[in-house]
Design an enzyme around this catalytic site. Structure first.
Site, PDB file in Angstrom:
ATOM      1  N   LYS A  54       0.821  -1.212   0.000  1.00  0.00           N
ATOM      2  CA  LYS A  54       0.000   0.000   0.000  1.00  0.00           C
ATOM      3  C   LYS A  54       0.852   1.257   0.000  1.00  0.00           C
ATOM      4  CE  LYS A  54      -4.338  -1.684   1.662  1.00  0.00           C
ATOM      5  NZ  LYS A  54      -5.425  -1.598   2.616  1.00  0.00           N
ATOM      6  N   LYS A  87      -5.510 -10.422  -5.425  1.00  0.00           N
ATOM      7  CA  LYS A  87      -6.665 -10.652  -4.549  1.00  0.00           C
ATOM      8  C   LYS A  87      -7.871  -9.816  -4.977  1.00  0.00           C
ATOM      9  CE  LYS A  87      -7.097  -8.563  -0.527  1.00  0.00           C
ATOM     10  NZ  LYS A  87      -7.054  -8.074   0.850  1.00  0.00           N
ATOM     11  N   LYS A 104     -11.719  -5.106  -1.896  1.00  0.00           N
ATOM     12  CA  LYS A 104     -12.781  -4.123  -2.035  1.00  0.00           C
ATOM     13  C   LYS A 104     -12.262  -2.707  -2.173  1.00  0.00           C
ATOM     14  CE  LYS A 104     -13.941  -4.322   2.845  1.00  0.00           C
ATOM     15  NZ  LYS A 104     -12.716  -3.790   3.454  1.00  0.00           N
TER      16      LYS A 104
HETATM   17  P1  AMP Z   1     -10.946  -6.447   4.678  1.00  0.00           P
HETATM   18  O1  AMP Z   1     -11.834  -6.256   3.503  1.00  0.00           O
HETATM   19  O2  AMP Z   1      -9.508  -6.279   4.295  1.00  0.00           O
HETATM   20  O3  AMP Z   1     -11.342  -5.693   5.870  1.00  0.00           O
HETATM   21  O4  AMP Z   1     -11.083  -7.975   5.075  1.00  0.00           O
HETATM   22  C1  AMP Z   1     -12.091  -8.503   5.908  1.00  0.00           C
HETATM   23  C2  AMP Z   1     -11.963 -10.007   5.936  1.00  0.00           C
HETATM   24  O5  AMP Z   1     -12.215 -10.551   4.636  1.00  0.00           O
HETATM   25  C3  AMP Z   1     -10.556 -10.468   6.326  1.00  0.00           C
HETATM   26  O6  AMP Z   1     -10.679 -11.628   7.120  1.00  0.00           O
HETATM   27  C4  AMP Z   1      -9.916 -10.792   5.004  1.00  0.00           C
HETATM   28  O7  AMP Z   1      -8.906 -11.756   5.128  1.00  0.00           O
HETATM   29  C5  AMP Z   1     -11.099 -11.336   4.224  1.00  0.00           C
HETATM   30  N1  AMP Z   1     -10.907 -11.139   2.784  1.00  0.00           N
HETATM   31  C6  AMP Z   1     -10.816  -9.950   2.139  1.00  0.00           C
HETATM   32  N2  AMP Z   1     -10.634 -10.125   0.813  1.00  0.00           N
HETATM   33  C7  AMP Z   1     -10.583 -11.472   0.624  1.00  0.00           C
HETATM   34  C8  AMP Z   1     -10.421 -12.317  -0.524  1.00  0.00           C
HETATM   35  N3  AMP Z   1     -10.274 -11.794  -1.743  1.00  0.00           N
HETATM   36  N4  AMP Z   1     -10.438 -13.651  -0.349  1.00  0.00           N
HETATM   37  C9  AMP Z   1     -10.605 -14.186   0.892  1.00  0.00           C
HETATM   38  N5  AMP Z   1     -10.767 -13.462   2.009  1.00  0.00           N
HETATM   39  C10 AMP Z   1     -10.762 -12.124   1.887  1.00  0.00           C
END
Ligand code: AMP
Ligand code: TRP
Length: 332
Positions: free
Chosen positions: A112, A197, A200
């Site tokens: 990032k 990945k 979002k």
């Molecule tokens: P975040 O969106 O970074 O706050 O992630 C929230 C949760 O979703 C965390 O446990 C991440 O590891 C999981 N997560 C986010 N993106 C992915 C993805 N593409 N595949 C699997 N898990 C994800």
């Protein structure tokens, strides 16, 4: 009963990756088997360029979607990080235990920070200290298990290191937590670039399925997913990342094992079609419940208020104990 804690950042609309990698297990397993807390970690959304109104809207939306995905306030605690002061209170103490070298090594920070520099922007100090705040989120609650997607494994490793170091230096204060990942779809990849990945924060993109995408949009995105040069359907994440990602998504939604499912398909077209339908079917009930909850914002606010109250009570004794252990004079 074991304690489970996990969180989700309001930095963008929630995706299928969030759902399959984390949220689904929270509602299907964790809330039933553990004393579980799930947190919209809004302080973490301030580590990169942000718009205050958008963070507020996304925080409300994330909380609503957690409930729509099946988290039940009778079974678990759902709350917003900034409503509970103990997170920030503990984070500072852990900054006094962590080293700058170990936070600079974090992959997410490096990626990032590099992206921010390419854009010509500056890197917020909070981006560097972010994993320490995450450690505080986890350690404040005496957490045994942290169910997350694979991308968070390194952050939980750091959390463990900080807990062990604090306990060694200042006396046993924290439970040392472990990570759990789902068996399949622990890392859902971007449909247009299956080597990165599905994130979002990357925002716009035909390669990201959002939980609130209309069925037609979901179908279009999946039917247009990038596949690989071969023609046969095989599960090989290294050599065939595009097809393997679809197999993971299908297995994540409909059950089964990605490698075994591969044998059932002769063409990419039929695999895409079934995957699209499985995703649409999975998201339907979540979207319907989300719509109902949006019409009842007082209910959602009430859940968050009560959740914050419960969370505060749970965190305070541990954080107070850490303040004493590290050498701070208790108030009279
Ligand atoms: P975040 O969106 O970074 O706050 O992630 C929230 C949760 O979703 C965390 O446990 C991440 O590891 C999981 N997560 C986010 N993106 C992915 C993805 N593409 N595949 C699997 N898990 C994800
Ligand atoms: N860093 C996590 C992510 O990007 C979100 C998060 C913050 C988290 N605090 C947490 C996850 C505590 C689990 C436990 O996904």
């Amino acid at each position: 009963m074991k304690r489970v804690f996990s969180g989700i950042k309001p930095t963008g609309h929630l995706t299928l990756g969030n759902y399959l990698g984390a949220m689904r297990r929270w509602s299907a397993v964790d809330q039933h088997e553990a004393d579980a807390l799930f947190c919209v970690v809004d302080l973490h959304a301030l580590t990169v360029d942000h718009d205050p109104g958008r963070v507020r809207r996304l925080s409300r939306q994330a909380a609503t979607l957690l409930l729509a995905a099946g988290l039940d306030p009778e079974l678990c605690t759902v709350f917003v990080q900034s409503h509970v002061d103990e997170h920030a209170r503990l984070s500072y103490l852990l900054e006094c235990v962590a080293t700058d070298g170990e936070t600079r090594r974090m992959i997410q920070y490096r990626e990032k920070a590099a992206a921010e520099r390419v854009r010509g922007g500056s890197v917020r100090l909070s981006l560097l200290t972010y994993p320490v705040l995450m450690a505080a989120d986890i350690l404040a609650y005496g957490t045994d298990e942290v169910p997350v997607g694979e991308d968070q494994a390194q952050h939980v490793e750091l959390t463990r290191d900080l807990a062990v170091r604090f306990n060694q230096r200042y006396g046993r204060t924290f439970v040392v937590p472990r990570t759990t990942h789902p068996g399949v779809a622990a890392r859902v990849m971007n449909l247009q670039d299956p080597t990165s990945k599905m994130g979002k924060s990357d925002d716009v993109g035909p390669g990201i399925v959002y939980l609130l995408d209309e069925p037609e949009v979901v179908r279009k995105k999946i039917m247009r997913a990038v596949t690989d040069s071969g023609r046969d359907v095989v599960y090989d994440p290294e050599g065939r990342p595009g097809v393997s990602n679809l197999l993971e998504i299908l297995a994540g939604c409909a059950g089964g094992d990605p490698a075994e499912l591969a044998g059932a398909y002769a063409t990419y077209g039929s695999l895409k079609k079934d995957t699209a339908e499985a995703v649409v079917e999975l998201l339907g009930p979540v979207q319907r419940r989300h719509k109902e909850l949006c019409a009842d914002s007082a209910y959602v606010e009430g859940v968050l208020r009560e959740g914050a109250g419960k969370a505060r009570e749970m965190a305070r004794p541990t954080v107070d104990a850490a303040y004493r252990a590290i050498g701070l004079l208790p108030p009279g």
